[in-house]
Design a protein around this motif. Structure first.
Motif, PDB file in Angstrom:
ATOM      1  N   GLN A 181     -19.558 -11.220  -9.697  1.00 23.38           N
ATOM      2  CA  GLN A 181     -20.312 -11.858  -8.630  1.00 23.38           C
ATOM      3  C   GLN A 181     -19.573 -13.042  -8.007  1.00 23.38           C
ATOM      4  O   GLN A 181     -20.129 -13.748  -7.172  1.00 23.38           O
ATOM      5  N   GLU A 182     -18.317 -13.265  -8.399  1.00 21.79           N
ATOM      6  CA  GLU A 182     -17.554 -14.367  -7.838  1.00 21.79           C
ATOM      7  C   GLU A 182     -17.147 -14.064  -6.402  1.00 21.79           C
ATOM      8  O   GLU A 182     -16.926 -12.906  -6.036  1.00 21.79           O
ATOM      9  N   PRO A 183     -17.033 -15.087  -5.551  1.00 19.22           N
ATOM     10  CA  PRO A 183     -16.562 -14.857  -4.181  1.00 19.22           C
ATOM     11  C   PRO A 183     -15.151 -14.274  -4.196  1.00 19.22           C
ATOM     12  O   PRO A 183     -14.329 -14.624  -5.038  1.00 19.22           O
ATOM     13  N   VAL A 184     -14.882 -13.381  -3.249  1.00 22.70           N
ATOM     14  CA  VAL A 184     -13.558 -12.800  -3.127  1.00 22.70           C
ATOM     15  C   VAL A 184     -12.711 -13.730  -2.276  1.00 22.70           C
ATOM     16  O   VAL A 184     -13.017 -13.976  -1.110  1.00 22.70           O
ATOM     17  N   THR A 185     -11.660 -14.291  -2.857  1.00 16.15           N
ATOM     18  CA  THR A 185     -10.800 -15.251  -2.174  1.00 16.15           C
ATOM     19  C   THR A 185      -9.421 -14.651  -1.946  1.00 16.15           C
ATOM     20  O   THR A 185      -9.134 -13.520  -2.346  1.00 16.15           O
ATOM     21  N   ARG A 186      -8.547 -15.457  -1.342  1.00 19.34           N
ATOM     22  CA  ARG A 186      -7.181 -15.020  -1.086  1.00 19.34           C
ATOM     23  C   ARG A 186      -6.442 -14.692  -2.381  1.00 19.34           C
ATOM     24  O   ARG A 186      -5.486 -13.912  -2.370  1.00 19.34           O
ATOM     25  N   ALA A 187      -6.880 -15.272  -3.473  1.00 21.15           N
ATOM     26  CA  ALA A 187      -6.215 -15.003  -4.753  1.00 21.15           C
ATOM     27  C   ALA A 187      -6.307 -13.530  -5.136  1.00 21.15           C
ATOM     28  O   ALA A 187      -5.431 -13.012  -5.839  1.00 21.15           O
ATOM     29  N   ALA A 188      -7.355 -12.842  -4.695  1.00 25.69           N
ATOM     30  CA  ALA A 188      -7.476 -11.413  -4.990  1.00 25.69           C
ATOM     31  C   ALA A 188      -6.363 -10.627  -4.312  1.00 25.69           C
ATOM     32  O   ALA A 188      -5.859  -9.631  -4.854  1.00 25.69           O
ATOM     33  N   ASP A 189      -5.961 -11.056  -3.127  1.00 27.09           N
ATOM     34  CA  ASP A 189      -4.844 -10.397  -2.440  1.00 27.09           C
ATOM     35  C   ASP A 189      -3.534 -10.588  -3.195  1.00 27.09           C
ATOM     36  O   ASP A 189      -2.671  -9.699  -3.204  1.00 27.09           O
ATOM     37  N   ILE A 190      -3.362 -11.758  -3.808  1.00 29.04           N
ATOM     38  CA  ILE A 190      -2.137 -12.016  -4.579  1.00 29.04           C
ATOM     39  C   ILE A 190      -2.064 -11.070  -5.769  1.00 29.04           C
ATOM     40  O   ILE A 190      -1.005 -10.522  -6.096  1.00 29.04           O
ATOM     41  N   PHE A 191      -3.187 -10.870  -6.436  1.00 30.57           N
ATOM     42  CA  PHE A 191      -3.258  -9.934  -7.559  1.00 30.57           C
ATOM     43  C   PHE A 191      -2.899  -8.527  -7.084  1.00 30.57           C
ATOM     44  O   PHE A 191      -2.097  -7.815  -7.724  1.00 30.57           O
ATOM     45  N   ALA A 192      -3.465  -8.118  -5.944  1.00 34.34           N
ATOM     46  CA  ALA A 192      -3.186  -6.781  -5.415  1.00 34.34           C
ATOM     47  C   ALA A 192      -1.727  -6.647  -4.984  1.00 34.34           C
ATOM     48  O   ALA A 192      -1.118  -5.585  -5.154  1.00 34.34           O
ATOM     49  N   TRP A 193      -1.182  -7.720  -4.413  1.00 25.92           N
ATOM     50  CA  TRP A 193       0.240  -7.696  -4.035  1.00 25.92           C
ATOM     51  C   TRP A 193       1.103  -7.434  -5.268  1.00 25.92           C
ATOM     52  O   TRP A 193       2.030  -6.620  -5.215  1.00 25.92           O
ATOM     53  N   ALA A 194       0.800  -8.113  -6.348  1.00 28.70           N
ATOM     54  CA  ALA A 194       1.585  -7.939  -7.573  1.00 28.70           C
ATOM     55  C   ALA A 194       1.488  -6.506  -8.088  1.00 28.70           C
ATOM     56  O   ALA A 194       2.494  -5.920  -8.507  1.00 28.70           O
ATOM     57  N   GLY A 195       0.289  -5.935  -8.065  1.00 23.58           N
ATOM     58  CA  GLY A 195       0.144  -4.549  -8.483  1.00 23.58           C
ATOM     59  C   GLY A 195       0.934  -3.601  -7.599  1.00 23.58           C
ATOM     60  O   GLY A 195       1.519  -2.616  -8.074  1.00 23.58           O
ATOM     61  N   THR A 196       0.978  -3.908  -6.312  1.00 25.64           N
ATOM     62  CA  THR A 196       1.741  -3.087  -5.370  1.00 25.64           C
ATOM     63  C   THR A 196       3.235  -3.156  -5.665  1.00 25.64           C
ATOM     64  O   THR A 196       3.939  -2.141  -5.620  1.00 25.64           O
ATOM     65  N   ILE A 197       3.731  -4.345  -6.000  1.00 24.71           N
ATOM     66  CA  ILE A 197       5.153  -4.499  -6.327  1.00 24.71           C
ATOM     67  C   ILE A 197       5.486  -3.783  -7.638  1.00 24.71           C
ATOM     68  O   ILE A 197       6.556  -3.174  -7.772  1.00 24.71           O
TER      69      ILE A 197
END
Length: 665
Positions: A181-197
């Motif tokens: 239930q936490e707000p989705v922040t820019r930090a979620a994109d950083i996590f996804a970027w790392a998974g993509t790399i």
């Protein structure tokens, strides 16, 4: 509509389908100046009310402010017949996901450039005030001028339009906080970027799991698998994959770590400390412009098996639970209405091409004659019709029932299809009780019944005629009917086949509506709908033609058919002739065919009397891999879906099972 491609949307002429996914379908289009654009027509309607429409357009307008370097520019947006669309710059090239699957992982300078460029794109997106929310390999295009990030802002636009009721994102690349239930922040994109790399460098995801519960367990509790990443990139990626969003760098900081200098003077601010129960607060300094490329340290790993965390956010202390062990099942129930029970005991490798994606789906008490794929309330589902006289819905992610059993037919259910009525999904079914029924898949109610056939109804399809949603049905009375979905009035009746019509579908040729049909008489027929006359009778099959699918290959509308002679044939609808030699391999009747686009490759899926399903390359006419074996009786119906994040083939059989097969390569 030509070959299933709408003619024009919002002043943009649509040329061909580029691909389809959970959000919608993307078409190559041209604008008034003959420039090429990508037009994404979304599944969900944002035009339900004026406020929703304004919010949708406002969010798209925000996306248009993103600096164009390393991103595909958003050009326009609107609503077409109740479905929102977004127009962006067209970037020719393969997605990172398709490239890695085809050519293998990236390495050396290519990997370095990919990491730097995508981090720069992410920084530009964040500076515009946008959280991508669905950063993944499929949303990175390797264009002629380098990597380009696409689809930013669409998830937020859908949220603001009130069309989303569930978590947004692709589970394999979602951050832990996106499952709560936490707000989705820019930090979620950083996590996804790392998974993509990680995927780009290794060909595998950082967190394994072949089911959502197993994947969730791995993301929330497991350590990422970054084996194969070179140092010091590995340390940067590990920091970005921290369970704690505040321990991840910002996009600006990430770019500095990778390149040695920030992408712009604007710097983001973030809380300075993270206090974890039993551990002192940590503060990780960020290297400045003087830092070397690939410089940086992941810092101490935040423990994941603790009871709670205390995080300071803007001076306010909040308790955040950290889920461990079997408790992940409770989170799954709360978020996705999964069945109770523990997740798999440990991580498992994702299934590859031709492997079962999950255990067979059970529930019908007799043959499953037909299967179709779609979405209901944002959930990817399959609809199945059976000789037990029911239509059932199944969650494609979990394999569990996805709604009430649809009851009302008094004969075998021969065919099912998904359609849309006033921007809401409907299921349409055809039965040997001589009727066609339209259902509300959410509550199981019957919307309408068509009873114009004089005999068993063997096939049903949906489409658009004169800008109206319609149902096409065909059956044992040798007739084809087109019905208005809205008021259930018969619009057209076509006759001419000598015997049962086993399949029929609606398309467009040169802007005019046409029906293609296949019958017991061994013919494939082409009909002018407006004039209600037959234009061509195509022959080649030796015996009844049982199956039909329409597609567009290299801009050319084609029909694919299967029959009792065990062959699959491709027909050029413009030339009105068979295109090339038949495809052979099945031992016995080909009961079903379906067409799809898999990683920019047009494929045919077929199911037969020999208990197998097979995949074919439409262009080369060669089989892709070995036959899919597992059914213990004839395969009545096949289709495909890429709505779960993994491309799937769905097969329905006389053995009463529905099976899901991975098409991931």
């Amino acid at each position: 509509m030509v070959g299933g491609v709408p003619g024009a949307v919002g002043g943009y002429r649509l040329v061909r389908l580029l691909g389809s996914g959970g959000q919608g379908s993307v078409y190559l289009g041209t604008d008034g100046g003959a420039g090429r654009v990508a037009v994404k027509i979304l599944h969900e309607g944002a035009a339900a009310n004026a406020d929703a429409m304004r919010r949708f357009l406002r969010e798209v307008e925000v996306a248009r402010r993103v600096a164009p370097f390393c991103t595909a520019r958003v050009l326009d947006a609107g609503v077409h017949e109740g479905r929102p669309y977004i127009v962006s710059e067209y970037v020719p090239g393969d997605s990172l996901e398709a490239l890695v699957r085809r050519d293998g992982p990236r390495a050396g300078g290519g990997l370095h450039r990919l990491a730097v460029t995508t981090s720069s794109a992410l920084a530009a997106i964040h500076r515009a005030g946008i959280v991508h929310r669905d950063f993944k390999p499929a949303n990175v295009i390797l264009g002629p001028e380098g990597p380009v990030v696409i689809d930013f802002g669409i998830a937020r636009a859908l949220d603001q339009a009130g069309t989303r009721t569930a978590a947004v994102g692709t589970p394999a690349y979602m951050a832990p906080e996106q499952f709560g239930q936490e707000p989705v922040t820019r930090a979620a994109d950083i996590f996804a970027w790392a998974g993509t790399i990680v995927y780009a460098a290794t060909g595998h995801r950082p967190f394994p799991g072949d089911t959502l519960p197993a994947l969730l367990h791995s993301i929330l509790n497991g350590s990422p698998d970054v084996s194969g990443l070179p140092d010091p990139l590995r340390e940067i990626v590990l920091r970005c994959l921290s369970k704690d969003p505040l321990a991840r760098p910002t996009a600006e900081e990430l770019h500095t770590l990778l390149s040695g200098h920030p992408p712009a003077a604007v710097q983001e601010t973030r809380p300075a400390t993270v206090a974890v129960e039993g551990h002192p607060a940590q503060h990780t300094p960020v290297p400045g412009a003087a830092g070397a490329a690939w410089a940086g340290s992941a810092g101490p790993e935040v423990p994941t098996r603790v009871s709670r965390e205390v995080v300071e956010r803007g001076g306010r202390r909040r308790w955040i639970p950290v889920v461990a062990g079997a408790a992940v099942a409770l989170v799954a129930v709360a978020l996705f209405a999964w069945p109770e029970g523990k997740p798999s005991a440990g991580p498992a490798a994702a299934p590859t091409f031709g492997q079962p994606a999950r255990a067979p789906v059970l529930g019908h008490g007799n043959d499953i004659r037909s299967v179709a794929a779609g979405t209901v309330d944002g959930t990817p589902v399959a609809a199945t019709g059976s000789d037990d006289q029911t239509v059932r819905l199944w969650n494609l992610t979990t394999g569990e029932a996805a709604g009430p059993v649809l009851r009302g037919h008094t004969g075998w259910v021969r065919s099912v299809a998904f359609g849309s009525l006033r921007s809401a999904p409907v299921v349409v079914s055809a039965s040997d009780d001589d009727t066609v029924r339209v259902w509300n898949p959410t509550d199981g109610s019957t919307i309408g019944v068509y009873s114009g056939h004089d005999g068993d109804v063997k096939a049903v399809a949906t489409g658009e005629y004169d800008r109206r949603p319609v149902v096409v049905s065909a059956g044992a009375d040798a007739s084809i009917h087109i019905w208005a979905l809205e008021d259930r009035k018969q619009l057209v009746k076509l006759t001419g086949h000598e015997g049962t019509v086993w399949a029929a579908a609606l398309t467009e040729l040169d802007g005019a509506p046409f029906v293609v049909s296949a019958g017991e008489d061994g013919t494939v027929r082409l009909w002018d709908v407006r004039a209600a006359v037959e234009l061509a009778s195509l022959t080649g099959h030796e015996g009844p033609v049982r199956a039909l699918s329409l597609t567009v290959v290299n801009g050319k509308p084609v029909a694919v058919t299967g029959g009792d002679d065990g062959t699959i044939r491709v027909w050029d609808l413009n030339a009105r002739r068979q295109d090339g030699a038949p495809l052979t391999g099945h031992n016995g009747t080909v009961w079903s065919v379906s067409t799809a686009v898999l990683q920019d490759r047009h494929i045919i899926i077929s199911g037969g009397e020999d208990h197998t399903a097979r995949i074919w390359d439409t262009t080369t006419r060669e089989p892709l891999g070995a036959p899919f074996r597992g059914h213990t009786d004839r395969v009545w119906s096949v289709t495909s879906s890429d709505l779960t994040g993994t491309p799937l083939a769905l097969t329905a059989s006389r053995d009463t099972t529905l099976r899901l097969w991975s098409l991931a390569r």
